[in-house]
Scaffold this motif. Structure first.
Motif, PDB file in Angstrom:
ATOM      1  N   LEU A   1      16.727  -0.471  14.091  1.00  0.00           N
ATOM      2  CA  LEU A   1      17.392  -0.214  12.811  1.00  0.00           C
ATOM      3  C   LEU A   1      16.792  -1.053  11.688  1.00  0.00           C
ATOM      4  O   LEU A   1      16.591  -0.565  10.567  1.00  0.00           O
ATOM      5  CB  LEU A   1      18.891  -0.485  12.934  1.00  0.00           C
ATOM      6  N   LYS A   2      16.491  -2.339  12.002  1.00  0.00           N
ATOM      7  CA  LYS A   2      15.882  -3.194  10.984  1.00  0.00           C
ATOM      8  C   LYS A   2      14.504  -2.684  10.602  1.00  0.00           C
ATOM      9  O   LYS A   2      14.111  -2.706   9.423  1.00  0.00           O
ATOM     10  CB  LYS A   2      15.789  -4.623  11.505  1.00  0.00           C
ATOM     11  N   GLU A   3      13.750  -2.251  11.589  1.00  0.00           N
ATOM     12  CA  GLU A   3      12.420  -1.711  11.315  1.00  0.00           C
ATOM     13  C   GLU A   3      12.518  -0.466  10.446  1.00  0.00           C
ATOM     14  O   GLU A   3      11.754  -0.302   9.482  1.00  0.00           O
ATOM     15  CB  GLU A   3      11.733  -1.380  12.636  1.00  0.00           C
ATOM     16  N   LYS A   4      13.479   0.387  10.771  1.00  0.00           N
ATOM     17  CA  LYS A   4      13.637   1.602   9.965  1.00  0.00           C
ATOM     18  C   LYS A   4      14.148   1.252   8.569  1.00  0.00           C
ATOM     19  O   LYS A   4      13.758   1.893   7.577  1.00  0.00           O
ATOM     20  CB  LYS A   4      14.598   2.564  10.665  1.00  0.00           C
ATOM     21  N   GLU A   5      15.031   0.240   8.480  1.00  0.00           N
ATOM     22  CA  GLU A   5      15.506  -0.193   7.167  1.00  0.00           C
ATOM     23  C   GLU A   5      14.352  -0.735   6.328  1.00  0.00           C
ATOM     24  O   GLU A   5      14.262  -0.451   5.114  1.00  0.00           O
ATOM     25  CB  GLU A   5      16.572  -1.269   7.332  1.00  0.00           C
ATOM     26  N   LYS A   6      13.467  -1.488   6.963  1.00  0.00           N
ATOM     27  CA  LYS A   6      12.302  -2.014   6.259  1.00  0.00           C
ATOM     28  C   LYS A   6      11.404  -0.885   5.776  1.00  0.00           C
ATOM     29  O   LYS A   6      10.913  -0.889   4.635  1.00  0.00           O
ATOM     30  CB  LYS A   6      11.534  -2.947   7.191  1.00  0.00           C
ATOM     31  N   GLU A   7      11.205   0.099   6.663  1.00  0.00           N
ATOM     32  CA  GLU A   7      10.383   1.248   6.271  1.00  0.00           C
ATOM     33  C   GLU A   7      11.014   1.996   5.105  1.00  0.00           C
ATOM     34  O   GLU A   7      10.308   2.422   4.168  1.00  0.00           O
ATOM     35  CB  GLU A   7      10.208   2.179   7.475  1.00  0.00           C
TER      36      GLU A   7
END
Length: 427
Positions: free
Chosen positions: A357-363
């Motif tokens: 989720l954090k990775e997708k939020e960063k993206e």
């Protein structure tokens, strides 16, 4: 020395006494027979063989009746067992008979696991009996015993030996149930070919280590006939429920253009031998073998899996409470271990999900900033184009005004020149 003294003292404690008169316990066998007859008997037969090989017909012929049985198709996707129970009575003896048919056996393209439903069914019946046996309040006397007492394995006569499916299935079953192999539809094979087929089948069974049921020879009353019948295995049988007139008698037979095959004629087939051995001589031995050998093996393995052990002279005596506590602790520790594994798996899964989720939020944030920059650039470009357009419009308007001014001056000048000419002419 001490052991010998104990044996001597034990022998001294056992004394043979003569009775002074008739007491009456010699009637125990009669009491047992009367009680058994009043309670009735049960007998369970498992018929294993390909569809259409004559299992139902042979059962009808054996018991001289017609059992209800739906005709099976050759297109079953898997093997399933169909038990049917009947209450029969002959003279004053009641018999609860269960016939189990293997529907779809041998009909699949892949036959590797055809034996598994049969093994599962046999084990399930053992399990039911063991479950009742381990209850605090048991009712074994009134329990309908569904354990398989005999497996009649039907062998197709259209071959020169056993099929691989037959060998594998009988090898898997021989430690679970008493097996009697029979050659079905024996009237389709000549006498010479039938004798060769019998020898070949027995040779293959021995070479592959398949243990079939041997008629017992310990009892002198039946030792001679059982020993003789063991040499006739596998039985070549013919079944028929039709009464045909042969000579002046009506009998069970199958009619052909060249003659008839009499079911109860021992020169034609082994049906009488099978009936004699199965029902009239060795039915009780089959029941005893099922309980004392096959069920005991299943029971022993199950109890050992549960942690029960017999008393060992070199160790302390068996304690049910200690075994229960040990198994309970083992179960609780195993449960705790699995619970901890599940908790750890859940934590790891949550962490993985959070990281994703954090990775997708960063993206998404990077994408948002990129779109924002693109929007600002496009806005800036539009502002510049708007200014350029406004400048072009202002320049155009100035040129337009200048052009209109020049045009007005030109028109004014052209209108004054004719007036001057007329005035000069008058002068």
């Amino acid at each position: 020395m001490a052991a010998n003294e104990m044996d001597v003292s034990a022998n001294e404690d056992k004394r043979n006494l003569e009775l002074g008169g008739h007491v009456g316990f010699d009637s125990l066998p009669d009491q047992l027979v009367s009680r058994s007859v009043a309670h009735g008997f049960c007998f369970n037969i498992l018929c294993v063989g390909e569809t259409g090989i004559g299992k139902s017909t042979l059962m009808n012929t054996l018991f001289n009746t017609t059992f209800e049985n739906d005709e099976a198709s050759h297109y079953e996707s898997e093997v399933h067992l169909r038990p049917q129970t009947y209450d029969l009575q002959e003279s004053n003896v009641n018999l609860k008979l269960t016939i189990v048919h293997t529907v779809g056996f041998g009909d699949q393209i892949n036959k590797e696991e055809s034996y598994k439903p049969i093994l599962e069914y046999i084990d399930a019946q053992f399990g039911k009996y063991l479950e009742e046996e381990l209850k605090i309040k048991r009712s074994l006397f009134n329990l309908h015993d569904t354990r398989i007492h005999i497996c009649l394995y039907f062998i197709a006569p259209n071959g020169h030996s056993l099929k691989s499916l037959d060998l594998v299935t009988m090898k898997k079953l021989d430690s679970k149930v008493n097996i009697i192999p029979v050659i079905a539809k024996a009237d389709t094979v000549s006498k010479i070919e039938l004798d060769k087929l019998k020898i070949k089948i027995m040779s293959e069974l021995v070479s592959n280590g398949v243990q079939i049921y041997q008629f017992p020879t310990e009892d002198e009353a039946v030792a001679e006939i059982n020993s003789s019948m063991n040499s006739h295995l596998p039985f070549a049988v013919v079944g028929s429920v039709e009464d045909v007139k042969v000579g002046n008698k009506m009998m069970k037979a199958r009619l052909y253009p060249w003659g008839s095959v009499q079911v109860e004629n021992e020169n034609h087939c082994d049906f009488v031998k099978l009936r004699e051995m199965l029902l009239r001589v060795n039915m009780e031995d089959l029941r005893e073998q099922t309980h004392a050998r096959h069920y005991e093996l299943y029971r022993r393995c199950k109890l050992e899996e549960m942690g029960f052990k017999d008393t060992n002279p070199d160790t302390h005596s068996f304690s049910l409470q200690e075994t229960y506590e040990a198994k309970r602790k083992e179960f609780l520790s195993e449960l705790q271990r699995k619970e901890e594994e599940m908790r750890q798996m859940f934590v790891n899964k949550v962490k993985e999900t959070e990281a994703e989720l954090k990775e997708k939020e960063k993206e998404l944030h990077e994408r948002f900033e990129q779109l924002k920059r693109m929007h600002q650039e496009e806005k800036k470009n539009l502002e510049e184009k708007r200014r350029e357009l406004e400048e072009e419009m202002n320049a155009f308007n100035r040129r337009k005004v200048a052009a209109e001014t020049l045009m007005g001056q030109a028109l004014q000048g052209s209108s004054q020149q004719p007036f001057k000419k007329d005035k000069d002419k008058k002068n």
